[in-house]
Design a protein around this motif. Structure first.
Motif, PDB file in Angstrom:
ATOM      1  N   THR A   1       0.837  -1.206   0.000  1.00 28.90           N
ATOM      2  CA  THR A   1       0.000   0.000   0.000  1.00 28.90           C
ATOM      3  C   THR A   1       0.868   1.252   0.000  1.00 28.90           C
ATOM      4  O   THR A   1       2.088   1.185   0.163  1.00 28.90           O
ATOM      5  N   GLY A   2       0.190   2.384  -0.199  1.00 30.34           N
ATOM      6  CA  GLY A   2       0.897   3.660  -0.100  1.00 30.34           C
ATOM      7  C   GLY A   2       1.310   4.223  -1.440  1.00 30.34           C
ATOM      8  O   GLY A   2       2.035   5.213  -1.505  1.00 30.34           O
ATOM      9  N   LEU A   3       0.877   3.585  -2.522  1.00 27.76           N
ATOM     10  CA  LEU A   3       1.139   4.163  -3.840  1.00 27.76           C
ATOM     11  C   LEU A   3       0.116   3.646  -4.847  1.00 27.76           C
ATOM     12  O   LEU A   3      -0.565   2.641  -4.599  1.00 27.76           O
ATOM     13  N   GLN A   4       0.013   4.355  -5.939  1.00 27.78           N
ATOM     14  CA  GLN A   4      -0.845   3.967  -7.051  1.00 27.78           C
ATOM     15  C   GLN A   4      -0.077   2.890  -7.823  1.00 27.78           C
ATOM     16  O   GLN A   4       1.122   3.023  -8.060  1.00 27.78           O
ATOM     17  N   THR A   5      -0.737   1.788  -8.171  1.00 21.63           N
ATOM     18  CA  THR A   5       0.021   0.716  -8.830  1.00 21.63           C
ATOM     19  C   THR A   5      -0.510   0.334 -10.217  1.00 21.63           C
ATOM     20  O   THR A   5      -0.151  -0.701 -10.755  1.00 21.63           O
ATOM     21  N   ALA A   6      -1.385   1.176 -10.796  1.00 26.32           N
ATOM     22  CA  ALA A   6      -1.849   0.880 -12.162  1.00 26.32           C
ATOM     23  C   ALA A   6      -0.715   1.126 -13.151  1.00 26.32           C
ATOM     24  O   ALA A   6      -0.687   0.550 -14.237  1.00 26.32           O
ATOM     25  N   GLN A   7       0.210   1.997 -12.769  1.00 26.98           N
ATOM     26  CA  GLN A   7       1.335   2.350 -13.638  1.00 26.98           C
ATOM     27  C   GLN A   7       2.570   2.367 -12.743  1.00 26.98           C
ATOM     28  O   GLN A   7       2.863   3.385 -12.109  1.00 26.98           O
ATOM     29  N   ALA A   8       3.235   1.221 -12.661  1.00 27.25           N
ATOM     30  CA  ALA A   8       4.272   1.080 -11.631  1.00 27.25           C
ATOM     31  C   ALA A   8       5.397   0.159 -12.076  1.00 27.25           C
ATOM     32  O   ALA A   8       5.289  -0.557 -13.077  1.00 27.25           O
TER      33      ALA A   8
ATOM     34  N   PRO B   1      -8.634  -5.125 -17.112  1.00 19.35           N
ATOM     35  CA  PRO B   1      -9.518  -5.200 -15.948  1.00 19.35           C
ATOM     36  C   PRO B   1     -10.753  -4.312 -16.121  1.00 19.35           C
ATOM     37  O   PRO B   1     -10.728  -3.341 -16.897  1.00 19.35           O
ATOM     38  N   SER B   2     -11.826  -4.669 -15.405  1.00 19.42           N
ATOM     39  CA  SER B   2     -13.015  -3.814 -15.412  1.00 19.42           C
ATOM     40  C   SER B   2     -13.136  -3.066 -14.093  1.00 19.42           C
ATOM     41  O   SER B   2     -13.828  -2.059 -14.000  1.00 19.42           O
ATOM     42  N   LEU B   3     -12.469  -3.569 -13.055  1.00 25.30           N
ATOM     43  CA  LEU B   3     -12.507  -2.931 -11.733  1.00 25.30           C
ATOM     44  C   LEU B   3     -11.143  -2.368 -11.346  1.00 25.30           C
ATOM     45  O   LEU B   3     -11.035  -1.274 -10.804  1.00 25.30           O
ATOM     46  N   ALA B   4     -10.116  -3.147 -11.604  1.00 25.94           N
ATOM     47  CA  ALA B   4      -8.760  -2.777 -11.168  1.00 25.94           C
ATOM     48  C   ALA B   4      -8.150  -1.775 -12.138  1.00 25.94           C
ATOM     49  O   ALA B   4      -7.181  -2.041 -12.843  1.00 25.94           O
ATOM     50  N   ILE B   5      -8.764  -0.598 -12.156  1.00 27.74           N
ATOM     51  CA  ILE B   5      -8.411   0.443 -13.123  1.00 27.74           C
ATOM     52  C   ILE B   5      -7.968   1.677 -12.352  1.00 27.74           C
ATOM     53  O   ILE B   5      -8.560   2.004 -11.325  1.00 27.74           O
ATOM     54  N   GLY B   6      -6.979   2.374 -12.818  1.00 26.44           N
ATOM     55  CA  GLY B   6      -6.534   3.633 -12.200  1.00 26.44           C
ATOM     56  C   GLY B   6      -6.289   3.450 -10.710  1.00 26.44           C
ATOM     57  O   GLY B   6      -5.569   2.538 -10.291  1.00 26.44           O
TER      58      GLY B   6
ATOM     59  N   ALA C   1       8.557  -0.724  -4.814  1.00 24.89           N
ATOM     60  CA  ALA C   1       7.592  -0.384  -5.862  1.00 24.89           C
ATOM     61  C   ALA C   1       7.588   1.118  -6.086  1.00 24.89           C
ATOM     62  O   ALA C   1       7.557   1.893  -5.126  1.00 24.89           O
ATOM     63  N   TRP C   2       7.653   1.504  -7.352  1.00 26.37           N
ATOM     64  CA  TRP C   2       7.630   2.916  -7.722  1.00 26.37           C
ATOM     65  C   TRP C   2       6.406   3.197  -8.584  1.00 26.37           C
ATOM     66  O   TRP C   2       6.088   2.401  -9.469  1.00 26.37           O
ATOM     67  N   GLU C   3       5.777   4.338  -8.382  1.00 22.36           N
ATOM     68  CA  GLU C   3       4.805   4.822  -9.366  1.00 22.36           C
ATOM     69  C   GLU C   3       5.622   5.257 -10.573  1.00 22.36           C
ATOM     70  O   GLU C   3       6.740   5.741 -10.426  1.00 22.36           O
ATOM     71  N   MET C   4       5.061   5.089 -11.758  1.00 23.46           N
ATOM     72  CA  MET C   4       5.778   5.504 -12.970  1.00 23.46           C
ATOM     73  C   MET C   4       5.108   6.734 -13.565  1.00 23.46           C
ATOM     74  O   MET C   4       3.888   6.777 -13.757  1.00 23.46           O
ATOM     75  N   LYS C   5       5.938   7.744 -13.866  1.00 15.27           N
ATOM     76  CA  LYS C   5       5.431   8.963 -14.509  1.00 15.27           C
ATOM     77  C   LYS C   5       5.144   8.681 -15.983  1.00 15.27           C
ATOM     78  O   LYS C   5       5.610   7.699 -16.538  1.00 15.27           O
TER      79      LYS C   5
END
Ligand code: DQQ
Length: 544
Positions: free
Chosen positions: A363-370, A506-511, A533-537
């Motif tokens: 936890t603690g970061l966005q992981t859709a783009q990581a 995915p239909s739920l695991a988005i953004g 784990a890093w969020e990716m710009k």
């Protein structure tokens, strides 16, 4: 469309819209990286193929230019198909590409093009000399299966290149060798460089790799000599199987033949990637003395969805490739530039034991783009499952019958990525360890991507993908890296020994609703010694 617009990738290469396929003629010229690619300017399905063109300073941020090669002469009127660039002796690039010159059948010939203005680092305009086509299918060659010229290599005053084909009336894939002094007059060498009973060879690639255990790349014309241990790699894209296979071996220049080190090499099926990755091509990057691999990843939703989305196809993250110190296989790793996209505040886990049946959320970061890197340690291999002899050579089948939810001994353990909060949706990327086969003391490691639960949407193609990992796990250690990008999961096992790219929708695991977990479905504890784990710009991506 059932595919959400937030599933468009953030940092994988793609144009603003429309269909893309094979990467073409990647090169470095006067401070710029160039990528050309097969493109349909008119829609999100294959057709009307031209060479789109983008440039970059760092292989990460891309600016799109106008198409470089479009149908304009008799010998490419019905399509400008795949090809490659060669740096000629005075430093001018030459492009060789396949032209389709008949509307009724795909009659294929090879054309050459040169920059109109050598001093333009962006190489925006390309000239097609009037003497095109420069190679035509003669001497019994199958004219409808004759394409995708490679980068040429130079020795003894001659250039040589390969053209992919299949023997007329048969199923032997072949790579024909053509020789030229000037890129204008080409003559075929009587015997092909190599062939194997695999069906059509699309997009061949042939290049030297250093066999001194180091990672630096070699320019395509480098040959082995007494001082320089060099091996050659021959890669073919198998039309029938839709995977990119390669063999490591020796190039005998006198005979113009390639000899795989492993006599069964052609049957052994080493792949660059055990997932969705096709029509790839490498190039030598003189700026950083490395060889870089580009590969195309198709969509796995439906064509109807692609049309609704308005786009289809991406390129995998460019990978540095080199020969493993064992000499038996290549190793691949995302180019270091991709790390410039990592956010400032990575999240990490350290020395976290994951018990049988347990999962731990990161936890603690966005992981859709990581970007996620994990080092695992397996305290004991005692409980490893026995390997069913019948499946011992078929990773894909093994993974399809023992997916992520089938409890094992040591593993399955790994990551659930693009997972929904309640885990209805999740894509598993994992390892499973088997006891050493009879007559060996090396446990067998399988790496899989299991997308069968990746989406609640119907009509998606969700194959499990798998490959064996040639690593010694007797010390209990193995690593995994996954580049997650909304509808892409691109994973590297054991430092890049086995790679798997998978497309999921995915239909739920988005953004913001995409979660990341470590899971363990084995009977033995596993330990995450380190996870970061890093969020990716988002880079500049062709104006998107
Ligand atoms: N794609 C090109 C061909 C090549 C195939 C046409 C491989 O040149 O053989 O778009 O994906």
């Amino acid at each position: 469309s059932i595919v959400d617009s937030q599933l468009r990738t953030g940092y994988h290469f793609q144009p603003l819209k429309n269909w893309i396929n094979d990467p073409n003629a990647p090169m470095y010229y006067k401070g710029w990286y160039h990528l050309f690619y097969q493109y349909n300017p008119k829609g999100a399905v294959w057709g009307n193929i031209v060479w789109a063109h983008s440039v970059s300073r760092d292989l990460i941020n891309w600016v799109s230019l106008k198409p470089a090669i479009e149908p304009s002469i008799k010998s490419d009127k019905y399509g400008c198909w795949s090809g490659s660039a060669t740096m000629t002796l005075d430093g001018t690039p030459a492009i060789m590409y396949t032209g389709v010159n008949r509307p009724d059948v795909n009659y294929q010939v090879q054309n050459v093009a040169f920059p109109k203005n050598k001093s333009d680092p962006l190489l925006q305009e390309w000239d097609k000399p009037g003497h095109n086509p420069v190679i035509v299918p003669e001497g019994g060659i199958n004219a409808t299966q004759f394409r995708d010229p490679t980068t040429a290599w130079h020795a003894d005053g001659h250039w040589r290149l390969l053209v992919g084909s299949v023997v007329t009336g048969g199923s032997r894939g072949v790579a024909y060798v053509y020789r030229s002094r000037d890129f204008r007059l080409w003559t075929r060498v009587r015997r092909p460089l190599h062939s194997a009973p695999t069906g059509m060879w699309e997009c061949p690639d042939f290049y030297p790799v250093t066999a001194d255990g180091r990672q630096h790349g070699l320019d395509t014309s480098v040959m082995a000599n007494d001082k320089r241990p060099v091996k050659h790699v021959l890669k073919n894209s198998l039309d029938l199987r839709r995977y990119d296979y390669y063999t490591v071996g020796t190039y005998d220049r006198e005979a113009e033949r390639f000899v795989p080190d492993d006599p069964a090499g052609d049957e052994h099926h080493l792949r660059y990637d055990y997932g969705n990755f096709y029509a790839s091509k490498t190039f030598y990057d003189p700026a950083k003395r490395r060889r870089i691999l580009w590969g195309w990843a198709n969509e796995s939703d439906t064509a109807v969805d692609d049309v609704a989305k308005g786009w289809a196809g991406i390129q995998a993250i460019p990978r540095k490739v080199w020969l493993d110190p064992s000499g038996k296989q290549l190793v691949q790793w995302p180019i270091e530039e991709v790390e410039s996209l990592r956010g400032k505040r990575p999240v990490s886990l350290k020395d976290r034991v994951v018990r049988p049946g347990e999962h731990v959320e990161v936890t603690g970061l966005q992981t859709a783009q990581a970007d996620v890197e994990v080092s695992f340690e397996v305290p004991s291999l005692e409980g490893a499952e026995a390997l069913d002899e019948a499946l011992a050579y078929d990773a894909q089948k093994l993974c399809s019958v023992r997916g992520a939810d089938v409890k094992g001994g040591v593993g399955p353990f790994g990551l659930w990525v693009l997972a929904s909060a309640k885990l209805e949706e999740r894509t598993a990327v994992f390892f499973r360890v088997f006891r050493a086969a009879r007559g060996s003391n090396k446990p067998v490691v399988l790496m899989c991507t299991d997308p069968t639960k990746s989406s609640r949407n119907p009509n998606l193609y969700q194959p499990t993908f798998a490959g064996f990992v040639d690593t010694d796990i007797t010390n209990g250690k193995i690593s995994l890296r996954s580049l997650i990008d909304r509808s892409v999961v691109e994973s590297f096992g054991a430092g890049g020994k086995t790679c798997i790219l998978s497309r999921v929708y995915p239909s739920l695991a988005i953004g913001k609703n995409a979660h990341l977990y470590v899971f363990n479905n084995g009977k033995a504890d596993i330990k995450v010694t380190q996870l970061t784990a890093w969020e990716m710009k988002k880079p500049l991506m062709n104006g998107a």
